[in-house]
Design an enzyme around this catalytic site. Structure first.
Site, PDB file in Angstrom:
ATOM      1  N   HIS A 123       0.827  -1.231   0.000  1.00 20.57           N
ATOM      2  CA  HIS A 123       0.000   0.000   0.000  1.00 20.57           C
ATOM      3  C   HIS A 123       0.855   1.273   0.000  1.00 20.57           C
ATOM      4  O   HIS A 123       0.313   2.366  -0.168  1.00 20.57           O
ATOM      5  CB  HIS A 123      -0.925   0.027   1.224  1.00 20.57           C
ATOM      6  CG  HIS A 123      -1.980  -1.036   1.209  1.00 20.57           C
ATOM      7  ND1 HIS A 123      -2.872  -1.182   0.177  1.00 20.57           N
ATOM      8  CD2 HIS A 123      -2.263  -2.019   2.102  1.00 20.57           C
ATOM      9  CE1 HIS A 123      -3.673  -2.212   0.433  1.00 20.57           C
ATOM     10  NE2 HIS A 123      -3.331  -2.737   1.587  1.00 20.57           N
ATOM     11  N   ASP A 151      -4.869 -12.864   3.161  1.00 20.47           N
ATOM     12  CA  ASP A 151      -6.092 -12.328   3.771  1.00 20.47           C
ATOM     13  C   ASP A 151      -7.310 -12.563   2.878  1.00 20.47           C
ATOM     14  O   ASP A 151      -8.395 -12.039   3.133  1.00 20.47           O
ATOM     15  CB  ASP A 151      -5.948 -10.847   4.166  1.00 20.47           C
ATOM     16  CG  ASP A 151      -5.142 -10.031   3.183  1.00 20.47           C
ATOM     17  OD1 ASP A 151      -4.795 -10.551   2.102  1.00 20.47           O
ATOM     18  OD2 ASP A 151      -4.859  -8.846   3.491  1.00 20.47           O
ATOM     19  N   HIS A 162      -6.282  -7.194  -0.689  1.00 18.31           N
ATOM     20  CA  HIS A 162      -6.462  -5.770  -0.976  1.00 18.31           C
ATOM     21  C   HIS A 162      -5.650  -5.353  -2.193  1.00 18.31           C
ATOM     22  O   HIS A 162      -4.566  -5.886  -2.442  1.00 18.31           O
ATOM     23  CB  HIS A 162      -6.021  -4.925   0.226  1.00 18.31           C
ATOM     24  CG  HIS A 162      -6.724  -5.294   1.494  1.00 18.31           C
ATOM     25  ND1 HIS A 162      -6.189  -6.200   2.399  1.00 18.31           N
ATOM     26  CD2 HIS A 162      -7.908  -4.889   1.997  1.00 18.31           C
ATOM     27  CE1 HIS A 162      -7.031  -6.331   3.420  1.00 18.31           C
ATOM     28  NE2 HIS A 162      -8.080  -5.554   3.206  1.00 18.31           N
TER      29      HIS A 162
HETATM   30 ZN   LIG Z   1      -4.291  -7.155   2.559  1.00 20.55          ZN
END
Ligand SMILES: [Zn+2]
Length: 342
Positions: free
Chosen positions: A160, A285, A198
């Site tokens: 990220h 995840d 993500h």
């Molecule tokens: Zn993640």
């Protein structure tokens, strides 16, 4: 497979994070790493190697020097104001029309260089962040020297973080720094396959206008899930990087059938590109019980993920990203590596 690891990550601990309307202990904790190492050992992988120390130039090849300095000094500036303990975190963020020239105020720096409330900075954060870069680069050096596959056990994760923004538990982008290392070593074609739940907004942003790194990401649709603002299928790269960014967003509750299809699509894109080295941003995840995720993968599915990645037949550098379902985290990571090595 060699596992690159150092205990230095433990220094990054003890902060809290905001989860919608609650303050909770950070899901991104040192215990995660203990479980990953145990899971890998249970699967027969325990060839742990300590990282070498690499110069800061490798970091500055990806990250803005002012941003890197901020990460290094933020806690000591914060401590001057608030005393020891606790953690530094932003109160406002530099949004449209609010961007500012960074100054020596820790608050201004936090507002300028972070994009969410999930990157608290404690006394040992910099030591851990810096060591994760060495863990990534030691893996790159091993692959460059002819190793077929290595696993850099990086913590904190990195995907990220962009050139000048930290967020989502990520401070420096370990995978991007590793990719640049390969390019600087004369290895011309690099691909990053990001299988974290993500979207890796930081990695995308770093390479978005470049044609020397192909970025492929499988993740939850940004309409539903963090980081909410990036990760759409139509984001395909810009300028020289057009068609070098491949986003494969999927709806909440995606299970193995649809996930496999997306992964096979990504692998076929990889095979068409024929990179010299594949970096895998490995997050698990996507697991059904992950407290931070919303997919429905089972533990056995991670064996298949490893197998499918191995079918690409490339020198492969695994770099750890997310995964927070403590009861299954070790098994799921162990299964990816088991499936890959089969
Ligand atoms: Zn993640």
């Amino acid at each position: 497979m060699k596992l690159i690891y150092t205990d230095d990550h433990r220094e990054h601990a003890g902060a809290k994070e905001m989860r919608y309307d609650q303050m909770i202990p950070m899901s991104e904790s040192p215990e995660r790493m203990d479980l990953v190492i145990q899971g890998l050992a249970d699967a027969g992988f325990q060839d742990i190697v300590k990282p070498d120390v690499f110069p800061d130039d490798h970091i500055h090849a990806i990250h803005d020097p002012g941003f890197v300095r901020f990460l290094e000094v933020a806690y000591s500036l914060w401590k001057k104001e608030f005393g020891p303990g606790g953690f530094a975190t932003a109160y406002t963020f530099g949004m449209r029309g609010m961007d500012q020239v960074p100054n020596e105020s820790v608050h201004s720096m936090l507002s300028c260089y972070t994009f969410d409330v999930c990157v608290p900075i404690v006394a040992g954060t910099w030591k851990a962040v810096r060591s994760a870069v060495d863990v990534a680069l030691t893996g790159s050096a091993a692959i460059t020297a002819g190793e077929r596959a290595v696993f850099s056990l990086c913590r904190p994760p990195g995907h990220h973080a962009s050139g000048d923004l930290a967020g989502g538990y990520c401070y420096l982008n370990n995978a991007a720094i590793a990719a640049q290392f390969y390019l600087n070593a004369g290895i011309d074609r690099i691909a990053i396959l990001d299988v974290d739940y993500h979207h890796g907004n930081g990695t995308q942003r770093i390479f978005y206008e470049r044609n020397d790194v192909l970025y492929l990401s499988l993740h939850a649709r940004p309409e539903d899930e963090y980081p909410f603002l990036m990760g759409y299928a139509q984001e395909t790269g810009a300028c020289e990087g057009e068609n070098y960014n491949v986003n494969l967003p999927m709806p909440l509750a995606t299970g193995w059938h649809d996930y496999r299809e997306a992964l096979q699509h990504a692998i076929s894109r990889l095979q068409a590109y024929r990179p010299d080295v594949l970096i895998v941003s490995l997050g698990v995840d996507t697991y059904k019980d992950d407290p931070v995720g919303g997919f429905a993968l089972e533990s056995e599915d991670y064996l298949r993920i490893g197998e499918l990645i191995s079918l690409a037949g490339l020198p492969t550098h695994f770099i750890l990203e997310g995964g927070y379902a403590m009861a299954a985290l070790g098994r799921n990571v162990g299964n990816v590596i088991t499936g890959f090595e089969k």
